[in-house]
Design a protein around this motif. Structure first.
Motif, PDB file in Angstrom:
ATOM      1  N   PRO A  30       0.842  -1.197   0.000  1.00  0.00           N
ATOM      2  CA  PRO A  30       0.000   0.000   0.000  1.00  0.00           C
ATOM      3  C   PRO A  30       0.875   1.244   0.000  1.00  0.00           C
ATOM      4  N   GLU A  31       0.388   2.320  -0.603  1.00  0.00           N
ATOM      5  CA  GLU A  31       1.179   3.551  -0.620  1.00  0.00           C
ATOM      6  C   GLU A  31       1.456   4.042   0.804  1.00  0.00           C
ATOM      7  N   ILE A  32       0.540   3.778   1.712  1.00  0.00           N
ATOM      8  CA  ILE A  32       0.730   4.126   3.123  1.00  0.00           C
ATOM      9  C   ILE A  32       0.820   2.839   3.940  1.00  0.00           C
ATOM     10  N   SER A  33       1.885   2.698   4.714  1.00  0.00           N
ATOM     11  CA  SER A  33       2.054   1.571   5.628  1.00  0.00           C
ATOM     12  C   SER A  33       2.011   2.091   7.056  1.00  0.00           C
ATOM     13  N   LEU A  34       1.627   1.238   7.988  1.00  0.00           N
ATOM     14  CA  LEU A  34       1.550   1.670   9.380  1.00  0.00           C
ATOM     15  C   LEU A  34       2.755   1.169  10.158  1.00  0.00           C
ATOM     16  N   GLY A  35       3.495   2.114  10.745  1.00  0.00           N
ATOM     17  CA  GLY A  35       4.645   1.782  11.566  1.00  0.00           C
ATOM     18  C   GLY A  35       4.271   1.746  13.040  1.00  0.00           C
ATOM     19  N   LEU A  36       4.854   0.814  13.763  1.00  0.00           N
ATOM     20  CA  LEU A  36       4.520   0.636  15.176  1.00  0.00           C
ATOM     21  C   LEU A  36       5.685   1.036  16.084  1.00  0.00           C
ATOM     22  N   ALA A  53      -5.042  -0.414  14.463  1.00  0.00           N
ATOM     23  CA  ALA A  53      -4.737  -1.524  13.553  1.00  0.00           C
ATOM     24  C   ALA A  53      -5.976  -1.927  12.755  1.00  0.00           C
ATOM     25  N   HIS A  54      -7.121  -2.006  13.420  1.00  0.00           N
ATOM     26  CA  HIS A  54      -8.367  -2.353  12.737  1.00  0.00           C
ATOM     27  C   HIS A  54      -8.701  -1.311  11.667  1.00  0.00           C
ATOM     28  N   TYR A  55      -8.614  -0.033  12.052  1.00  0.00           N
ATOM     29  CA  TYR A  55      -8.940   1.039  11.112  1.00  0.00           C
ATOM     30  C   TYR A  55      -8.010   0.997   9.897  1.00  0.00           C
ATOM     31  N   ALA A  56      -6.723   0.779  10.160  1.00  0.00           N
ATOM     32  CA  ALA A  56      -5.752   0.721   9.064  1.00  0.00           C
ATOM     33  C   ALA A  56      -6.119  -0.377   8.070  1.00  0.00           C
ATOM     34  N   ILE A 299       5.933   4.882   5.446  1.00  0.00           N
ATOM     35  CA  ILE A 299       5.556   4.396   6.772  1.00  0.00           C
ATOM     36  C   ILE A 299       5.147   5.575   7.644  1.00  0.00           C
ATOM     37  N   ILE A 300       3.918   5.539   8.118  1.00  0.00           N
ATOM     38  CA  ILE A 300       3.459   6.590   9.016  1.00  0.00           C
ATOM     39  C   ILE A 300       3.287   6.024  10.422  1.00  0.00           C
ATOM     40  N   GLY A 301       3.423   6.895  11.402  1.00  0.00           N
ATOM     41  CA  GLY A 301       3.088   6.552  12.767  1.00  0.00           C
ATOM     42  C   GLY A 301       1.790   7.263  13.124  1.00  0.00           C
ATOM     43  N   ALA A 302       1.119   6.792  14.142  1.00  0.00           N
ATOM     44  CA  ALA A 302      -0.125   7.436  14.559  1.00  0.00           C
ATOM     45  C   ALA A 302      -0.347   7.184  16.041  1.00  0.00           C
ATOM     46  N   SER A 303      -1.009   8.127  16.693  1.00  0.00           N
ATOM     47  CA  SER A 303      -1.342   7.974  18.100  1.00  0.00           C
ATOM     48  C   SER A 303      -2.833   7.801  18.313  1.00  0.00           C
ATOM     49  N   SER A 304      -3.609   7.941  17.222  1.00  0.00           N
ATOM     50  CA  SER A 304      -5.057   7.798  17.333  1.00  0.00           C
ATOM     51  C   SER A 304      -5.634   7.466  15.968  1.00  0.00           C
ATOM     52  N   VAL A 305      -6.856   6.979  15.976  1.00  0.00           N
ATOM     53  CA  VAL A 305      -7.551   6.704  14.714  1.00  0.00           C
ATOM     54  C   VAL A 305      -7.757   7.999  13.943  1.00  0.00           C
ATOM     55  N   THR A 306      -8.048   9.076  14.643  1.00  0.00           N
ATOM     56  CA  THR A 306      -8.268  10.368  13.984  1.00  0.00           C
ATOM     57  C   THR A 306      -7.025  10.818  13.235  1.00  0.00           C
ATOM     58  N   GLU A 309      -6.613   8.679  10.184  1.00  0.00           N
ATOM     59  CA  GLU A 309      -7.597   9.091   9.176  1.00  0.00           C
ATOM     60  C   GLU A 309      -7.121  10.326   8.422  1.00  0.00           C
ATOM     61  N   ASP A 310      -6.584  11.294   9.163  1.00  0.00           N
ATOM     62  CA  ASP A 310      -6.088  12.525   8.536  1.00  0.00           C
ATOM     63  C   ASP A 310      -4.927  12.243   7.582  1.00  0.00           C
ATOM     64  N   ASN A 311      -3.992  11.397   8.009  1.00  0.00           N
ATOM     65  CA  ASN A 311      -2.824  11.106   7.174  1.00  0.00           C
ATOM     66  C   ASN A 311      -3.197  10.375   5.889  1.00  0.00           C
ATOM     67  N   LEU A 312      -4.216   9.560   5.953  1.00  0.00           N
ATOM     68  CA  LEU A 312      -4.619   8.792   4.770  1.00  0.00           C
ATOM     69  C   LEU A 312      -5.194   9.683   3.665  1.00  0.00           C
TER      70      LEU A 312
END
Length: 333
Positions: A30-36, A53-56, A299-306, A309-312
């Motif tokens: 995917p163009e956007i990956s989730l980093g942990l 993780a679910h939202y991603a 790879i993006i990091g995130a602290s919340s679903v919101t 959502e914004d980064n996507l």
């Protein structure tokens, strides 16, 4: 049997996520990956980590990027992901592309760091247990070891694939000359280097300046960018000072010294360009990395679903005019 607690959205591959081929391989990331790296360890609640993780996955993010010492504390991000696998993702394992790494400090003693065969093998075995996995999709050597012969590190990667503990291998943070050695060594043993992971953002142009992006492409290797928002500098967070709850205020990996008057001037100028494009600074910064085919995923990091959502929203517009690119370059220079 499908887990009754979590069922991903049936339209998860129809939400606008685009996928790019990873080098000369059958993998589409995917163009956007989730980093942990942050926010998935002991510092966060399991409920929030699971929600992200679910939202991603519901939005088509199939790639989850980890490392042995992600947390804090060391190993806790992999433990959290392991619980998510067990509770939610196990029925969908074949849709997921999961990576981990070893190369930084993990446990005491001479075999808990760098790139020896003993460390890499032991670390991956531990990672698989923490994540409740039989294999990872890609395993990285996280950084070059100045003392261990590079052949030992690379042969370990070859053996890891042949043992079935990883489907592919990659390298992270390697300088150009060692990258060439790694790609050649692995190719000669029919275990090709699939991904190069490097720091890349509007402020940090090293992968393009040093020729890493082109080198990866020429070797049939994908490039995946981390720290695309310069740890938050390339967002609106610091436009009006340092927020009390920010990573910079808490004295984390982003230091207050990084926000000089000159840097703040550039951030504000870049923000003006983003507004003109109809994007936030964060959206534009992510889109900028994806503007051409030299980068496979960000790879993006995130602290919340919101925040996720914004980064996507960045993937909605990754086209830049020549004038916009030049203006961004002038601001940074």
């Amino acid at each position: 049997m499908i887990n009754p607690i979590y069922s991903p959205l049936p339209q998860r591959y129809d939400n606008g996520m685009k996928y790019r081929r990873c080098g000369k391989s059958g993998i589409l990331l995917p163009e956007i990956s989730l980093g942990l790296w942050h926010n998935f360890g002991d510092v966060n609640t399991f409920a929030n980590s699971q929600a992200m993780a679910h939202y991603a996955f519901d939005k088509g993010i199939t790639h989850f990027d980890l490392a042995n010492n992600y947390g804090p504390s060391y190993g806790s991000a992999e433990e959290t992901f392991g619980m998510i696998m067990k509770k939610s993702f196990m029925p969908y394992r074949d849709e997921l592309f999961i990576s981990t790494k070893a190369g930084y400090d993990m446990w005491p003693g001479p075999y808990g760091n760098w790139g020896s065969r003993k460390y890499l093998m032991s670390s991956l075995d531990q990672s698989l247990k923490r994540m409740n996995l039989d294999y990872v999709d890609i395993f990285y050597t996280h950084r070059p070891d100045p003392d261990t012969p590079i052949e030992e590190t690379l042969q370990t990667l070859v053996d890891i694939v042949r043992q079935g503990k990883a489907l592919y291998v990659g390298i992270s943070r390697y300088p150009k000359e060692q990258t060439e050695t790694a790609c050649r060594y692995l190719a000669e043993r029919d275990v090709h280097c699939l991904l190069y992971q490097g720091k890349y953002n509007i402020f940090n142009r090293e992968p393009e300046e040093e020729g890493i992006l082109r080198q990866a492409q020429e070797n049939g290797c994908g490039f995946i960018a981390f720290s695309p928002l310069a740890q938050g500098l390339l967002t609106s967070r610091y436009l009006n000072g340092i927020p009390q709850e920010s990573r910079m205020a808490k004295g984390g990996s982003l230091k207050k010294e990084a926000l000089t008057e000159d840097v703040l001037r550039r951030i504000k100028a870049l923000n003006d360009v983003a507004i003109h494009r109809g994007q936030t600074l964060a959206e534009m910064s992510l889109a900028w990395i994806l503007k051409d085919n030299l980068v496979t995923s960000v790879i993006i990091g995130a602290s919340s679903v919101t925040q996720l959502e914004d980064n996507l929203k960045a993937i909605k517009n990754t086209d830049f005019s020549a004038e916009e690119v030049e203006k961004i370059n002038m601001i940074v220079r």
